[in-house]
Design an enzyme around this catalytic site. Structure first.
Site, PDB file in Angstrom:
ATOM      1  N   HIS A   1      38.528  29.336  32.041  1.00 23.97           N
ATOM      2  CA  HIS A   1      39.856  29.828  32.419  1.00 23.97           C
ATOM      3  C   HIS A   1      40.052  29.819  33.932  1.00 23.97           C
ATOM      4  CE1 HIS A   1      43.097  33.109  32.269  1.00 23.97           C
ATOM      5  NE2 HIS A   1      43.547  32.154  31.490  1.00 23.97           N
TER       6      HIS A   1
ATOM      7  N   LYS B   1      47.572  38.770  37.802  1.00 29.30           N
ATOM      8  CA  LYS B   1      46.399  39.515  37.337  1.00 29.30           C
ATOM      9  C   LYS B   1      45.804  40.252  38.537  1.00 29.30           C
ATOM     10  CE  LYS B   1      46.072  35.133  35.096  1.00 29.30           C
ATOM     11  NZ  LYS B   1      46.477  35.374  33.764  1.00 29.30           N
TER      12      LYS B   1
ATOM     13  N   LYS C   1      40.838  28.584  37.797  1.00 25.76           N
ATOM     14  CA  LYS C   1      41.805  27.719  38.458  1.00 25.76           C
ATOM     15  C   LYS C   1      41.355  27.564  39.908  1.00 25.76           C
ATOM     16  CE  LYS C   1      44.333  30.616  35.523  1.00 25.76           C
ATOM     17  NZ  LYS C   1      43.964  30.082  34.240  1.00 25.76           N
TER      18      LYS C   1
ATOM     19  N   ASP D   1      42.147  52.339  44.813  1.00 26.94           N
ATOM     20  CA  ASP D   1      42.085  52.942  46.144  1.00 26.94           C
ATOM     21  C   ASP D   1      42.348  51.870  47.206  1.00 26.94           C
ATOM     22  OD1 ASP D   1      41.692  55.387  44.992  1.00 26.94           O
ATOM     23  OD2 ASP D   1      39.524  55.413  45.303  1.00 26.94           O
TER      24      ASP D   1
ATOM     25  N   HIS E   1      52.694  36.959  35.080  1.00 26.44           N
ATOM     26  CA  HIS E   1      51.389  36.385  34.762  1.00 26.44           C
ATOM     27  C   HIS E   1      50.352  36.796  35.807  1.00 26.44           C
ATOM     28  CE1 HIS E   1      48.587  32.834  34.074  1.00 26.44           C
ATOM     29  NE2 HIS E   1      48.790  33.267  32.847  1.00 26.44           N
TER      30      HIS E   1
ATOM     31  N   ASP F   1      37.667  19.611  51.117  1.00 25.40           N
ATOM     32  CA  ASP F   1      36.686  19.365  52.186  1.00 25.40           C
ATOM     33  C   ASP F   1      35.711  20.521  52.384  1.00 25.40           C
ATOM     34  OD1 ASP F   1      37.705  16.855  52.653  1.00 25.40           O
ATOM     35  OD2 ASP F   1      39.026  17.496  54.274  1.00 25.40           O
TER      36      ASP F   1
END
Length: 471
Positions: free
Chosen positions: A217, A392, A219, A397, A390, A224
């Site tokens: 999952h 996440k 991404k 704190d 979407h 470089d």
């Protein structure tokens, strides 16, 4: 009569097997026991192929394993040296107790000398990625759960073809289930131009290796070895808000320059080894970083073999002032529920933003099933109404954790994810500002009204929650 006895013995055997295999996850065992009662033989076959605990399928060559560990140790030593040269005392990291917990729960050490850019929408993030890729001189590494053969996918494809023809080393990896709609012709055009590609667990192979539920999952984009991107965005037009059913797409993605890029790179190259069996450990992939900033960032590489669950749990039980959560899914393990309840009861400001418009009905119903019991402890829930959220993000704190992992059991223990812990006030404050802006586009759920929802809705939620480990 004998056939009835044999059938009962077979059912008992199946139930016993599930209970033994899932002894450490009783909530999951209950789901599969119910399925076995409803579909005795088919249920066990289903469990055998998609429910059993993850086992590493590709054996690691001992020499390669030693080399990977050497690279990891070398990078860790670099990080430690950069701390010392920068005058950073590890003991002075904020919130010593939580830092010591996170240092143990996370995969990699804290990296100093980073500069982070936070993107709250796909358009800016993708344009920046494409610009960085266009300037690549040595290599481009790309890894996504979903790659679409649409307008945005075409832009990435054409740019990667161009860079490969310029002599840049280009590697592209995608998940077999997440990208199951990706046409072979899309990949073939990349091959013809010299782009190397890899598919993480193709569907048919995943079925026979019993790893359908264990998806990559992550991404990732690395340019470089100096610029790294990660977060919640995949490559597809819907992430630009072009899906008419969902509309505006709210996400969180990051660009990082600095020492933390080493660990993003390390994650990609270990995944490449898993998929292709080719170990790339050359120093050229881990160049010394120019000092771009002073931020402390800790990359978290998680998967079924090293769950991210411990990290989230640690954040929740250690929080004293606030816990802010944004997630498209909210399907929790019992320990996390208890941690959030305890925090809310003790006076911690617990706020959770979920989408008002779901992209998965069953998972959405399962998410709603947790709201009432948490509202009763003082936690507050909000439904985002501007579009689909979407993003996440977890803020505890003065720390923030964000990346590809959702607030659900699949991300906790079943998928390969990449997150980061941010210690720097600038990045954390930006995420807090984004959270507060999302609050203004959300409607709060009131306990008194939520308790009055129809009984049929409650039954649907309970049913979805029971079977949520399957989704």
């Amino acid at each position: 009569m004998i056939w009835i006895i044999l059938a009962l013995l077979l059912l008992v055997f199946q139930i016993a097997a599930v209970v033994i295999f899932e002894y450490s996850r009783p909530y999951k065992a209950v789901t599969w026991v119910v399925i076995l009662f409803l579909f005795p033989l088919f249920g066990y076959l289903l469990y055998f192929f998609i429910g059993k605990e993850y086992i590493l399928k590709r054996p690691i060559n001992p020499a390669d394993h030693i080399r990977l560990e050497q690279v990891r140790e070398h990078l860790s030593e670099r990080c430690e040296r950069q701390r010392i040269e920068g005058g950073v005392n590890p003991a002075a990291l904020p919130n010593d107790r939580i830092h010591s917990i996170l240092e143990h729960a996370a995969s990699f050490p804290v990296a100093v000398g980073n500069e982070t850019t936070v993107y709250a929408a796909g358009e800016e993030a993708f344009e920046d990625m494409l610009q960085a890729i266009s300037l690549a001189r040595h290599h481009i590494h790309i890894e996504f759960y979903i790659i679409r053969d649409d307008e945005l996918g075409f832009r990435f494809q054409q740019l990667l073809i161009q860079k490969a023809k310029e002599g840049v080393k280009v590697k592209l990896m995608y998940d077999g289930i997440g990208s199951h709609k990706l046409r072979k012709s899309f990949v073939n055009r990349l091959h013809e131009a010299g782009v190397e590609t890899g598919c993480f667990s193709p569907p048919l192979i995943s079925f026979f290796t019993r790893s359908l539920n264990y998806r990559n999952h992550r991404k990732i984009v690395v340019v470089d070895g100096r610029i790294g991107y990660f977060g919640g965005l995949n490559i597809g037009d819907e992430y630009l808000g072009k899906d008419p059913k969902i509309g505006y797409w709210r996400d969180t993605h990051f660009r990082i320059e600095g020492n933390a890029v080493w660990w993003i790179q390390y994650t990609f190259l270990t995944d490449w080894y898993f998929v292709k069996g080719i170990l790339l450990a050359d120093p050229e992939y881990y160049p010394l970083q120019e000092s771009k900033g002073k931020e402390w960032v800790q990359i978290v590489k998680s998967g079924p073999d090293k769950p991210i669950l411990n990290l989230f749990f640690s954040c929740f039980v250690s929080a004293k002032r606030r816990i802010y959560i944004e997630s498209p899914y909210f399907v929790l393990e019992p320990g996390v529920i208890l941690a959030l309840k305890t925090a809310a009861i003790s006076g911690v400001d617990v706020k959770v933003i979920l989408p008002a418009v779901p992209d998965s009905k069953v998972v959405y119903l399962a998410s709603l099933s947790y709201i009432q019991e948490l509202l009763q402890t003082g936690a507050r829930f909000f439904l985002y109404e501007k579009g689909f959220i979407h993003s996440k993000v977890v803020i505890a704190d003065d720390l923030a954790c964000s990346g590809s992992a959702n607030m659900d059991n699949r991300s906790f223990c079943g998928q390969f994810e990449l997150n980061a812990i941010f210690y720097d006030g600038k990045t954390v404050n930006q995420l807090v500002r984004d959270f507060c802006r999302d609050l203004s586009a959300s409607k709060e759920i009131e306990l008194s009204q939520y308790e009055k929802r129809p009984q049929l809705q409650k039954y649907k939620e309970a049913f979805a929650r029971l079977f949520s480990p399957l989704f």
